[in-house]
Design an enzyme around this catalytic site. Structure first.
Site, short mmCIF file in Angstrom:
data_model
loop_
_atom_site.label_atom_id
_atom_site.label_comp_id
_atom_site.label_asym_id
_atom_site.label_seq_id
_atom_site.Cartn_x
_atom_site.Cartn_y
_atom_site.Cartn_z
N TRP A 1 0.83 -1.20 0.00
CA TRP A 1 0.00 0.00 0.00
C TRP A 1 0.86 1.25 0.00
O TRP A 1 0.51 2.25 -0.66
CB TRP A 1 -0.97 -0.03 1.18
CG TRP A 1 -1.72 -1.33 1.22
CD1 TRP A 1 -1.64 -2.32 2.15
CD2 TRP A 1 -2.61 -1.83 0.20
NE1 TRP A 1 -2.44 -3.38 1.80
CE2 TRP A 1 -3.04 -3.12 0.61
CE3 TRP A 1 -3.09 -1.30 -1.00
CZ2 TRP A 1 -3.92 -3.89 -0.14
CZ3 TRP A 1 -3.96 -2.08 -1.75
CH2 TRP A 1 -4.37 -3.34 -1.32
N LYS B 1 -12.05 -2.54 6.15
CA LYS B 1 -11.19 -3.46 6.91
C LYS B 1 -11.53 -3.44 8.40
O LYS B 1 -11.70 -4.48 9.01
CB LYS B 1 -9.72 -3.11 6.69
CG LYS B 1 -9.27 -3.29 5.25
CD LYS B 1 -7.81 -2.94 5.07
CE LYS B 1 -7.38 -3.03 3.62
NZ LYS B 1 -7.49 -4.37 3.05
N ASP C 1 -2.06 6.46 6.18
CA ASP C 1 -3.07 5.50 5.76
C ASP C 1 -3.30 4.52 6.91
O ASP C 1 -2.44 3.71 7.23
CB ASP C 1 -2.59 4.76 4.51
CG ASP C 1 -3.55 3.68 4.03
OD1 ASP C 1 -4.60 3.48 4.66
OD2 ASP C 1 -3.23 3.03 3.02
#
Length: 362
Positions: free
Chosen positions: A104, A197, A173
């Protein structure tokens, strides 16, 4: 299929608290005596005003946010933020520091580079296949921001402490560990999280942005790509992801009222992770892929003695009522995502299954 609800260890979309699902179910056809479903009400109605305002208020209470911070709900997931962040905060002569801890982070760096923004990789754990979190990082004094990914769902690593950036705001993030623990929000200029998530269903992205970051953002952008657009309209410049925001509000209510806040949430998450890691550490059959001091409390990644055994393990787990234990397609292996909604009961059941599989195959 098992008679009971399956033990859900999916990485995302992931398990939601059962209480939240039951609340959604009980009010789905008639939300707050409106005669309509939450999926049918107008986002301009007082019904939805109450939902979004409650979600903002609960987020601020849980994270102890003062009036400097805006709580926004956007669409496009965290992946859109990878591009929006450099677009909003980096002009031609600016640069940002990025810490690369895996997939990511790598994607976020790529999106900045596509725009030909000055993107300095201040640290990376690529040398050991992203199995650890870098320490003692030298950040640029003139960086506009430092970008971090707090938790790597694929490699199973996590920042347990955030680095000292010497006053440079952190943009982070937190898609996979948001609201899993208390945070010192003074370090962060912006936090963002795709909901699917650890916070709600897919389709909504939470953005928490500090006013000084908002003040320095580029205004010469399309309306839908500016943070100021959403901050000035309480996230309702256009139709927001209403059902996602409603579910997030219920999850925040669950954390606040059922769990007792983020300190209690952290204790719960540490207890779950310790049960699973202690079992794996004591086993000659299983091994974790992340270095011990960098292990994630959210995503436990592990391997078996062979890929063939891993395939058998995943197949058997589904048969026994466990979902989501197959590792990410890019790395293979196995993974248990034990986000906030995962229960102690589900962890104990998983350990019992793993012990049984080891006995049968070792």
């Amino acid at each position: 299929m098992p008679d009971q609800r399956i033990y859900n260890f999916n990485a995302g979309p992931a398990a939601l608290p059962l209480k939240v699902l039951e609340d959604i179910q009980s009010s789905f056809l008639n939300f707050n005596e409106s005669g309509m479903s939450i999926t049918e009400i107008s986002h301009r109605s007082s019904y939805f005003d109450d939902v979004i305002n409650d979600a903002v208020a609960r987020a601020k209470r849980l994270l102890k946010l003062d009036d400097r911070f805006h709580v926004l709900f956007l669409q496009g997931g965290a992946s859109l933020q990878f591009g929006m962040i450099p677009m909003n905060f980096l002009s031609e002569n600016d640069k940002a520091d990025y810490v690369n801890t895996g997939t990511w982070s790598t994607k976020a760096i790529k999106e900045a580079q596509i725009q030909k923004k000055s993107c300095h990789v201040a640290a990376s754990s690529e040398d050991k296949d992203f199995s650890y979190i870098p320490k003692d990082i030298e950040f640029s004094k003139d960086a506009k921001y430092v970008h971090l990914t707090s938790n790597n769902t694929i490699k199973g690593t996590q920042f347990h402490e955030f680095p000292d950036t010497k006053g440079v705001p952190i943009v982070c993030d937190m898609s996979s560990d948001i609201f899993s623990r208390p945070l010192d929000m003074d370090k962060f200029g912006m936090v963002y999280a795709g909901a699917q998530k650890n916070l709600g269903p897919s389709g909504a992205c939470l953005v928490i942005i500090r006013q000084d970051m908002l003040d320095m953002a580029n205004e010469n952008l399309p309306s839908m790509l500016k943070y100021s657009t959403f901050a000035s309209k309480n996230s309702m410049y256009n139709t927001p992801p209403c059902f996602g925001i409603y579910t997030i509000d219920l999850v925040l209510k669950w954390i606040e009222e059922e769990i007792g806040g983020l300190e209690k949430m952290k204790e719960h998450n540490m207890k779950k992770a310790n049960i699973l890691y202690d079992f794996i550490d004591a086993s000659p059959f299983y091994r974790t892929t992340a270095e011990k001091l960098s292990r994630s409390l959210m995503n436990v990644t592990f391997r078996l003695p062979s890929e063939e055994l891993e395939k058998q393990f995943v197949a058997k787990s589904i048969e026994k009522g466990f979902a989501g234990l197959k590792g990410h397609r890019s790395v293979g292996g196995c993974r248990a995502s034990i986000y906030n909604a995962a229960t102690i009961q589900s962890i104990n059941a998983l350990v019992q299954f793993m012990a049984s599989f080891e006995k049968e195959n070792n």
